[in-house]
Design a protein around this motif. Structure first.
Motif, PDB file in Angstrom:
ATOM      1  N   SER A 177      52.926  15.392  40.347  1.00 30.62           N
ATOM      2  CA  SER A 177      52.371  15.908  39.109  1.00 30.62           C
ATOM      3  C   SER A 177      52.559  17.417  39.006  1.00 30.62           C
ATOM      4  CB  SER A 177      50.884  15.547  39.105  1.00 30.62           C
ATOM      5  OG  SER A 177      50.329  15.737  37.877  1.00 30.62           O
ATOM      6  N   SER A 226      48.226   6.434  33.863  1.00 24.92           N
ATOM      7  CA  SER A 226      47.510   5.928  32.708  1.00 24.92           C
ATOM      8  C   SER A 226      47.594   6.917  31.554  1.00 24.92           C
ATOM      9  CB  SER A 226      46.051   5.656  33.066  1.00 24.92           C
ATOM     10  OG  SER A 226      45.401   6.860  33.390  1.00 24.92           O
ATOM     11  N   GLY A 227      48.130   8.081  31.821  1.00 25.46           N
ATOM     12  CA  GLY A 227      48.261   9.071  30.756  1.00 25.46           C
ATOM     13  C   GLY A 227      49.350   8.679  29.781  1.00 25.46           C
ATOM     14  N   SER A 228      49.632   9.557  28.866  1.00 27.70           N
ATOM     15  CA  SER A 228      50.614   9.202  27.857  1.00 27.70           C
ATOM     16  C   SER A 228      52.013   9.146  28.450  1.00 27.70           C
ATOM     17  CB  SER A 228      50.558  10.211  26.712  1.00 27.70           C
ATOM     18  OG  SER A 228      50.771  11.506  27.219  1.00 27.70           O
ATOM     19  N   VAL A 229      52.231   9.907  29.515  1.00 24.93           N
ATOM     20  CA  VAL A 229      53.545   9.888  30.142  1.00 24.93           C
ATOM     21  C   VAL A 229      53.388   9.468  31.597  1.00 24.93           C
ATOM     22  CG1 VAL A 229      55.185  11.345  28.959  1.00 24.93           C
ATOM     23  CG2 VAL A 229      53.176  12.359  29.968  1.00 24.93           C
ATOM     24  N   ILE A 283      56.203  18.310  38.331  1.00 31.22           N
ATOM     25  CA  ILE A 283      56.577  18.106  36.934  1.00 31.22           C
ATOM     26  C   ILE A 283      56.109  19.273  36.077  1.00 31.22           C
ATOM     27  CG2 ILE A 283      56.173  16.669  34.899  1.00 31.22           C
ATOM     28  CD1 ILE A 283      56.009  14.273  36.818  1.00 31.22           C
ATOM     29  N   SER A 284      54.850  19.677  36.287  1.00 37.56           N
ATOM     30  CA  SER A 284      54.327  20.817  35.526  1.00 37.56           C
ATOM     31  C   SER A 284      55.266  21.998  35.623  1.00 37.56           C
ATOM     32  CB  SER A 284      52.963  21.248  36.069  1.00 37.56           C
ATOM     33  OG  SER A 284      52.017  20.268  35.855  1.00 37.56           O
ATOM     34  N   LEU A 287      45.097   7.709  37.473  1.00 34.24           N
ATOM     35  CA  LEU A 287      45.320   8.709  36.445  1.00 34.24           C
ATOM     36  C   LEU A 287      46.787   9.086  36.308  1.00 34.24           C
ATOM     37  CD1 LEU A 287      42.713  11.525  36.063  1.00 34.24           C
ATOM     38  CD2 LEU A 287      43.645   9.963  34.397  1.00 34.24           C
ATOM     39  N   ARG A 344      51.821  -1.313  31.608  1.00 35.17           N
ATOM     40  CA  ARG A 344      51.143  -0.076  31.230  1.00 35.17           C
ATOM     41  C   ARG A 344      49.657  -0.238  30.966  1.00 35.17           C
ATOM     42  NH1 ARG A 344      53.462   3.986  28.318  1.00 35.17           N
ATOM     43  NH2 ARG A 344      51.510   4.478  27.307  1.00 35.17           N
ATOM     44  N   ASP A 382      50.989  11.520  44.555  1.00 35.27           N
ATOM     45  CA  ASP A 382      51.038  11.604  43.096  1.00 35.27           C
ATOM     46  C   ASP A 382      50.678  12.995  42.610  1.00 35.27           C
ATOM     47  OD1 ASP A 382      51.867   9.071  42.753  1.00 35.27           O
ATOM     48  OD2 ASP A 382      49.937   8.245  42.177  1.00 35.27           O
ATOM     49  N   VAL A 383      49.706  13.571  43.249  1.00 38.13           N
ATOM     50  CA  VAL A 383      49.266  14.892  42.828  1.00 38.13           C
ATOM     51  C   VAL A 383      50.395  15.903  42.996  1.00 38.13           C
ATOM     52  CG1 VAL A 383      47.667  16.765  43.326  1.00 38.13           C
ATOM     53  CG2 VAL A 383      46.851  14.417  43.328  1.00 38.13           C
ATOM     54  N   TYR A 408      59.345   9.862  33.384  1.00 33.97           N
ATOM     55  CA  TYR A 408      59.867  10.830  34.350  1.00 33.97           C
ATOM     56  C   TYR A 408      60.986  10.237  35.179  1.00 33.97           C
ATOM     57  CZ  TYR A 408      55.455  13.089  33.265  1.00 33.97           C
ATOM     58  OH  TYR A 408      54.407  13.649  32.627  1.00 33.97           O
ATOM     59  N   VAL A 412      58.728  21.503  33.897  1.00 33.94           N
ATOM     60  CA  VAL A 412      58.624  21.581  32.445  1.00 33.94           C
ATOM     61  C   VAL A 412      58.373  23.019  32.003  1.00 33.94           C
ATOM     62  CG1 VAL A 412      57.220  20.901  30.462  1.00 33.94           C
ATOM     63  CG2 VAL A 412      57.896  19.206  32.175  1.00 33.94           C
ATOM     64  N   ASP A 413      57.475  23.685  32.737  1.00 28.78           N
ATOM     65  CA  ASP A 413      57.176  25.074  32.398  1.00 28.78           C
ATOM     66  C   ASP A 413      58.429  25.945  32.449  1.00 28.78           C
ATOM     67  OD1 ASP A 413      54.575  24.492  32.010  1.00 28.78           O
ATOM     68  OD2 ASP A 413      53.788  25.696  33.664  1.00 28.78           O
TER      69      ASP A 413
END
Lengths: 370, 370
Positions: free
Chosen positions: A251, A281-284, A254-255, A278, A350, A247-248, A369, A258-259
DNA sequence: GCTTGTACTTGAAACGCATCAAAGGGGCCG
DNA sequence: CGGCCCCTTTGATGCGTTTCAAGTACAAGC
């Protein structure tokens, strides 16, 4: 500061040595008043039983050892958590050691635990445990976790291949044409996930697949740099689906995407593996497949208990947890498998977040995503 | 399967019992040929020293025990990680026990470790460790982690108050008028964070502050339901700044707010505490203050080593890690503090993710949502 | 040949406790 | 009053090591 021993307590309380010992181990054998007297004396003197001596004199203690490859990996913690709860349920203690991704250290702690007269030992090995056949002949019950052993012995495996397959099927369903897998495929478990992906894609030879190694630590930074590399490619060489073996990692990817101005999931979809709370559970929420770590720990202890109670540690027994479908490898012939448990994957909503770390099953978290 | 003991090895090798023991502990005393012979015999027989007997006969072993309140909390893992590395550096083993948020269990493992002739024991207590004064008189060096002890004894504390202050100052700088703190304030460390927030706001009596308990487990689901509750309020009763006492909580709050159509950070800003790598490695990093867990573990072991080497465990010694500014509490009078280390907080860049789990310092991660 | 010294090796004594056969102390019955 | 039985307590024994004073063997020096 001088250590107070059982004989001190006995003298002070005016009873014999054996009586104090009984107060500790078989309180029901004593007259209540005697027991009370002894307990008071123990507290007054601050007596602390010497565990080494107890073990030496009394044989095995009610405690298990667990050797983990790393502590900062959520999955290992779920294992520890499950093992802990199950062990306590049977009245056993659980001691954990960190092998720090080091074979030698893993071996060291394993020996240490066996030498401590533990009732049983569990390992989540980083490589195949066939490395030391002597281990399996040890007089202490041992269970390997999260791995398939070809050597005879007890183990509980999760179906890593199925995890890969699940992700791959998701990708296919989303119409992926080019899949990029990110992660250190050399890690045993990750290898199997990749294998599962390949197998699922066998029927779809038109889908392109590539694997990018992410270095030893699988950090978000690793994911980020790989994401940046992907973003830098010409559009037609870019994957439309990225699988983070962690997952990390996902993550981080994705950063970077997007950047660099690549929209997720419109241009590239991303999914992970691990079920890190985590992560989704975030907004996305990140889509991720959660291996049933908690359950693996639990089953591991159960296997230990079986060996202890049966006193027949010669029979090979394996448990498969969280299989979406049965995998057959060379190592698991029919005779090897005495019991096999299949837990069906299911979807998590969710808002019911905590379930992902407590559930008994392999879980697919459907998030954004994707 | 019968356990082979040292006498078996001795007989088989044709030497005496003491010689085998020497082969194990003082190889330099033996003639090379004898040593070789014995080692071969040991391997052939699969001999494994009984640790209990060794400890009984030989005194303390080179190993430390660490009792953690929970394993699924990233912060505790950083402690474990730091302690592990430092311990290995000195040639010590580290064994970890999970107290599972249970006082009794914590006590149990503590006693267990002390009774095992460990060279030292560390705890990250969930409450003030004054609960059992007898503990501090034990013949084994003990260090309390991540907590201020009023009782005499060794501890290494992080400046939880400073963490709260840092967050509060951030909120003030962002022009907050109404701050909502989410989390179980009854947990010792969280209490201090809240205290820090209050202190920082003392100069700003016009800023409204409220604290909402999030239940015992501080899960994302707890955060979600609190977020939903906040979102349901009339606009003028809604905070413009939410502090999650945990990253996971903050994460849950954000989910809820966004789901209910409240934009973050435009309408409500959100920050967390913990420095969970995933919290800020995603595409929309969460702002969070990272307590220096790794460093706490490291210092803890160093304190243990000091006690062991000095053999003068009577002097009280404390270390403060990651203080942004010095806090003075009733518990830490000048005499109590023999040594105090201040590590300055610093900012982490987005892409250098792994630093947050390995760094020596308190880190403030500046992210989105703020 | 005898002494002194060096280099290993030996084995008995502890380490602190659990165990268990045996002894002690009532109470009850005949 | 003797005989039995049950409940409680006793203390010698051994668990597998380490340690260390004592021993052995051998070489060198006189």
């Amino acid at each position: 500061m001088a250590k107070v021993k059982i004989s001190d307590v006995a003298r002070e309380a005016g009873v014999s040595l054996g009586t104090v010992s009984n107060a500790l181990n078989h309180p029901e054998k004593l007259r209540p008043e005697t027991l009370k007297l002894i307990n008071e004396t123990i507290n007054r003197l601050g007596y602390l039983p010497n565990q080494s001596a107890r073990q030496l004199a009394g044989g095995a203690t009610k405690s298990f050892g667990l050797v983990l490859p790393r502590l900062d990996h959520g999955f290992s913690l779920q294992i520890a958590s499950g093992a802990h709860n199950e062990a306590r349920k049977h009245g056993y203690d659980l001691l954990i050691a960190n092998a720090d991704n080091d074979d030698i250290l893993q071996d060291h702690y394993l020996r240490y635990f066996m030498g401590t007269q533990m009732s049983g030992v569990m390992v989540q090995p980083m490589a195949s445990p066939d490395w030391h056949p002597a281990m399996t002949k040890m007089p202490v019950p041992i269970v390997h976790l999260d791995i398939h052993c070809s050597a005879p012995g007890y183990y509980v495996a999760t179906d890593n291949e199925a995890q890969g397959r699940i992700i791959a099927e998701l990708a296919i369903a989303r119409g992926a044409r080019h899949i990029t897998v990110v992660g250190r495929a050399a890690f045993m478990q990750l290898t199997l996930r990749v294998l599962g992906i390949h197998k699922a894609l066998a029927l779809h030879p038109d889908i392109k697949i590539e694997v990018i190694d992410a270095g030893e630590w699988n950090t978000a930074a690793d994911g980020y740099s790989i994401g940046a590399q992907i973003a830098g490619r010409p559009a037609d060489e870019r994957p439309d689906f990225v699988v983070g073996l962690t997952d990390v990692l996902a993550s981080g990817v994705i950063s970077a995407l997007v950047d660099k101005g690549i929209s997720v999931p419109e241009q590239v979809r991303v999914a992970g593996c691990d079920g890190n709370p985590l992560a989704w559970s975030g907004s996305v929420p990140l889509t991720t497949v959660a291996p049933p770590g908690y359950e693996i720990g639990r089953k591991g202890v159960q296997l230990l208990m079986e060996q202890i109670e049966n006193k027949v540690p010669t029979k090979t027994k394996h448990i498969h947890v969280g299989s979406a479908a049965r995998t057959v490898t060379a190592a698991t012939t029919a005779e090897d498998i005495n019991r096999q448990e299949l837990v069906r994957p299911f979807l998590l909503e969710r808002a019911s977040t905590q379930a992902s770390s407590q559930t008994d099953a392999t879980a697919i978290n459907l998030g954004a995503y994707l």
